[in-house]
Write a protein that holds these residues in place. Structure first.
Motif, PDB file in Angstrom:
ATOM      1  N   THR A  13       0.509  -1.063   0.025  1.00 35.14           N
ATOM      2  CA  THR A  13       0.147   0.388   0.273  1.00 35.14           C
ATOM      3  C   THR A  13       0.789   1.228  -0.196  1.00 35.14           C
ATOM      4  OG1 THR A  13       0.057   0.010   2.049  1.00 35.14           O
ATOM      5  CG2 THR A  13      -1.791  -0.934   1.348  1.00 35.14           C
ATOM      6  N   THR A  35      -0.768  -6.962   3.684  1.00 33.21           N
ATOM      7  CA  THR A  35      -0.699  -5.335   4.852  1.00 33.21           C
ATOM      8  C   THR A  35      -1.048  -6.181   5.979  1.00 33.21           C
ATOM      9  OG1 THR A  35      -2.767  -3.478   4.819  1.00 33.21           O
ATOM     10  CG2 THR A  35      -3.650  -5.987   4.827  1.00 33.21           C
ATOM     11  N   SER A  39      -2.868  -1.624  10.285  1.00 31.66           N
ATOM     12  CA  SER A  39      -2.438  -0.511   9.048  1.00 31.66           C
ATOM     13  C   SER A  39      -3.616   0.193   8.790  1.00 31.66           C
ATOM     14  CB  SER A  39      -2.396  -1.109   7.768  1.00 31.66           C
ATOM     15  OG  SER A  39      -2.495  -0.497   6.713  1.00 31.66           O
ATOM     16  N   SER A 318       9.478   9.315   2.390  1.00 31.49           N
ATOM     17  CA  SER A 318       9.458   7.522   2.729  1.00 31.49           C
ATOM     18  C   SER A 318      11.016   8.045   2.693  1.00 31.49           C
ATOM     19  CB  SER A 318       9.518   7.057   3.236  1.00 31.49           C
ATOM     20  OG  SER A 318       9.369   6.292   1.623  1.00 31.49           O
TER      21      SER A 318
HETATM   22  N1  LIG Z   1      15.033   4.791  -4.655  1.00 33.49           N
HETATM   23  C1  LIG Z   1      14.498   6.019  -3.203  1.00 33.49           C
HETATM   24  O1  LIG Z   1      14.430   7.594  -3.597  1.00 33.49           O
HETATM   25  C2  LIG Z   1      13.429   5.227  -2.623  1.00 33.49           C
HETATM   26  C3  LIG Z   1      12.317   5.922  -2.248  1.00 33.49           C
HETATM   27  C4  LIG Z   1      11.447   5.774  -1.132  1.00 33.49           C
HETATM   28  C5  LIG Z   1      11.374   4.706  -0.949  1.00 33.49           C
HETATM   29  N2  LIG Z   1      12.678   3.290  -1.271  1.00 33.49           N
HETATM   30  C6  LIG Z   1      12.682   2.274  -0.503  1.00 33.49           C
HETATM   31  O2  LIG Z   1      11.677   1.506  -1.040  1.00 33.49           O
HETATM   32  C7  LIG Z   1      11.414   0.549  -0.511  1.00 33.49           C
HETATM   33  C8  LIG Z   1       9.531   0.808  -0.202  1.00 33.49           C
HETATM   34  O3  LIG Z   1       9.645   2.335   0.088  1.00 33.49           O
HETATM   35  P1  LIG Z   1       7.995   3.129   0.321  1.00 33.49           P
HETATM   36  O4  LIG Z   1       8.456   4.114   0.177  1.00 33.49           O
HETATM   37  O5  LIG Z   1       7.517   2.921  -0.388  1.00 33.49           O
HETATM   38  O6  LIG Z   1       7.433   2.548   1.876  1.00 33.49           O
HETATM   39  P2  LIG Z   1       6.792   3.340   2.569  1.00 33.49           P
HETATM   40  O7  LIG Z   1       5.396   3.857   1.185  1.00 33.49           O
HETATM   41  O8  LIG Z   1       7.016   4.127   3.366  1.00 33.49           O
HETATM   42  O9  LIG Z   1       5.451   2.389   2.564  1.00 33.49           O
HETATM   43  C9  LIG Z   1       5.628   0.260   2.410  1.00 33.49           C
HETATM   44  C10 LIG Z   1       4.747   0.217   3.288  1.00 33.49           C
HETATM   45  O10 LIG Z   1       5.026  -0.537   4.416  1.00 33.49           O
HETATM   46  C11 LIG Z   1       4.079  -0.659   5.393  1.00 33.49           C
HETATM   47  N3  LIG Z   1       3.898  -0.562   6.525  1.00 33.49           N
HETATM   48  C12 LIG Z   1       4.583   0.661   7.095  1.00 33.49           C
HETATM   49  N4  LIG Z   1       4.980   0.419   8.548  1.00 33.49           N
HETATM   50  C13 LIG Z   1       5.865  -0.631   8.886  1.00 33.49           C
HETATM   51  C14 LIG Z   1       5.365  -1.297   9.579  1.00 33.49           C
HETATM   52  N5  LIG Z   1       6.320  -1.085  10.810  1.00 33.49           N
HETATM   53  N6  LIG Z   1       5.383  -3.292  10.258  1.00 33.49           N
HETATM   54  C15 LIG Z   1       5.556  -3.274   8.310  1.00 33.49           C
HETATM   55  N7  LIG Z   1       5.333  -2.956   7.449  1.00 33.49           N
HETATM   56  C16 LIG Z   1       4.715  -1.250   7.417  1.00 33.49           C
HETATM   57  C17 LIG Z   1       2.700  -0.525   5.013  1.00 33.49           C
HETATM   58  O11 LIG Z   1       1.745  -1.115   4.404  1.00 33.49           O
HETATM   59  P3  LIG Z   1       0.791  -1.651   4.796  1.00 33.49           P
HETATM   60  O12 LIG Z   1       0.055  -0.790   5.689  1.00 33.49           O
HETATM   61  O13 LIG Z   1      -0.183  -1.885   4.231  1.00 33.49           O
HETATM   62  O14 LIG Z   1       1.327  -2.666   6.016  1.00 33.49           O
HETATM   63  C18 LIG Z   1       3.384   0.842   3.693  1.00 33.49           C
HETATM   64  O15 LIG Z   1       2.184   1.179   3.056  1.00 33.49           O
HETATM   65  C19 LIG Z   1      12.327   0.684   1.365  1.00 33.49           C
HETATM   66  O16 LIG Z   1      12.773  -0.572   0.986  1.00 33.49           O
HETATM   67  C20 LIG Z   1      12.825   2.391   0.771  1.00 33.49           C
HETATM   68  O17 LIG Z   1      14.089   2.499   1.046  1.00 33.49           O
HETATM   69  C21 LIG Z   1      13.293   4.393  -2.034  1.00 33.49           C
END
Ligand SMILES: NC(=O)c1ccc[n+]([C@@H]2O[C@H](COP(=O)([O-])OP(=O)(O)OC[C@H]3O[C@@H](n4cnc5c(N)ncnc54)[C@H](OP(=O)(O)O)[C@@H]3O)[C@@H](O)[C@H]2O)c1
Length: 320
Positions: A13, A35, A39, A318
């Motif tokens: 999500t 999820t 959540s 994030s």
């Molecule tokens: N390369 C880049 O520019 C870039 C930018 C941003 C992120 N990233 C990386 O991409 C990956 C995903 O990032 P994102 O920004 O898509 O993540 P995000 O939107 O911050 O979170 C992804 C999902 O993780 C779940 N989550 C949140 N807190 C949690 C917890 N305490 N335990 C378990 N699940 C949890 C939630 O899903 P539910 O609520 O459905 O469980 C949330 O929707 C990460 O590894 C991040 O470091 C890279």
């Protein structure tokens, strides 16, 4: 020969998750979005209707194992602060007979970051990949394998978030680190989704490997030139020195400010002589069957989104 048909996505999500779900669905995998039980994130409206959504108590190994039973692969896109939960998820995946685990990486190549400040900030990512290597090395999980994927910065998300840290469309100015000539690689969210699908479509070739794919590889100056060409506007340029960014980043890190990471990320990608570019030939794009894309077309899409009144700061912060 390994065949993968069913895929569970953790963190579906979030910012990246919906693009993973979409690309896996488009590649004809049967997708389950997992999820957290507590959540508060709504199921994205973009999820295809035949994607199953399962709410799971991540603190229960039995619940995780039950959720993974019948899944050939688990793809994790959990939030950065949640990276640690992947250890329990890997154990549950092994117990459930999952064949492939893809950890939440999708950014800096953490193999190159070991021993650097960026690596210290991303220590959990490094730890999770090392844990996966250890599980395979022990030989107690036959049929289990992993793939890590570095993708560089999120490109379309990064444009909308902060002009990728380079371009301020509203003020018509660019912030250039050092000479601005160092290349860095980036990937659109949909490209990352297709790369992940490509890994699972080529499970034997990608087993137990850390890969790097990208949709684009350009320098700050090249990006600015494209923006100026497409907008027909000359942008004011602010020059920053990488050593100044590092100094401020270290101060912020010492003060415990999470924003410190952005400073190190910018120097990672912009410092002269650092070399974090990735050409298509150097990349693993061919292995996963996803080519590089045209920069001008992607910038044009960004300009259209921005021109259509889409906020450029409408994403959750994030950033890695
Ligand atoms: N390369 C880049 O520019 C870039 C930018 C941003 C992120 N990233 C990386 O991409 C990956 C995903 O990032 P994102 O920004 O898509 O993540 P995000 O939107 O911050 O979170 C992804 C999902 O993780 C779940 N989550 C949140 N807190 C949690 C917890 N305490 N335990 C378990 N699940 C949890 C939630 O899903 P539910 O609520 O459905 O469980 C949330 O929707 C990460 O590894 C991040 O470091 C890279």
């Amino acid at each position: 020969m390994t065949t993968i048909k069913t895929v569970a996505v953790l963190g579906a999500t979030g910012n990246l998750g919906p693009a993973l779900v979409q690309a896996l669905h488009d590649a004809n995998f049967t997708v389950t979005a997992i999820t957290r039980a507590n959540s508060s994130n709504p199921t994205p409206s973009t999820f295809p209707s035949d994607v199953t959504v399962k709410s799971v108590d991540y603190t229960s190994p039995e619940a995780l194992r039950a959720a993974f039973t019948g899944q050939d692969a688990v793809v994790s896109a959990v939030a950065t602060p949640a990276l640690g939960i992947q250890i329990a998820a890997i154990d549950a995946a092994v117990a459930a007979g999952v064949k492939r685990f893809i950890p939440s990486e999708y950014g800096v190549d953490t193999r190159q970051a070991v021993g650097t400040t960026v690596g210290n900030i991303l220590a959990k990512k490094i730890e999770v990949v090392e844990y996966l290597q250890e599980v395979v090395k022990k030989g107690t999980a036959p049929g289990f394998s992993w793939t890590g994927l570095s993708t560089g910065l999120f490109l379309d998300w990064g444009f909308d978030f902060n002009g990728l840290g380079v371009i301020d469309l509203k003020e018509k100015k660019a912030t250039i680190i050092d000479s601005g000539n160092e290349k860095f690689y980036t990937s659109t969210l949909s490209h990352i989704g297709r790369s992940v699908a490509g890994i699972l479509l080529h499970p034997d070739e990608t087993a137990n490997k850390y890969l790097a794919t990208a949709s684009h590889n350009f320098s700050q100056n090249e990006l600015l030139a494209v923006v100026e060409e497409l907008t027909g506007t000359k942008f004011a340029v602010i020059h920053e020195k990488s050593e100044d960014l590092t100094r401020v980043g270290l101060e912020k890190l010492a003060a415990g400010e999470p924003i410190a990471f952005i400073y190190f990320l910018r120097t990672w990608n912009g410092t002269d002589g650092i070399g974090h570019g990735l050409t298509e030939e150097e990349s693993d794009n061919a292995l996963v069957g996803v080519p590089y894309e045209d920069t001008k077309a992607e910038v044009q899409r960004w300009l259209e989104r921005a021109g259509a009144g889409v906020s450029t700061v409408n994403k959750r912060e994030s950033y890695e």
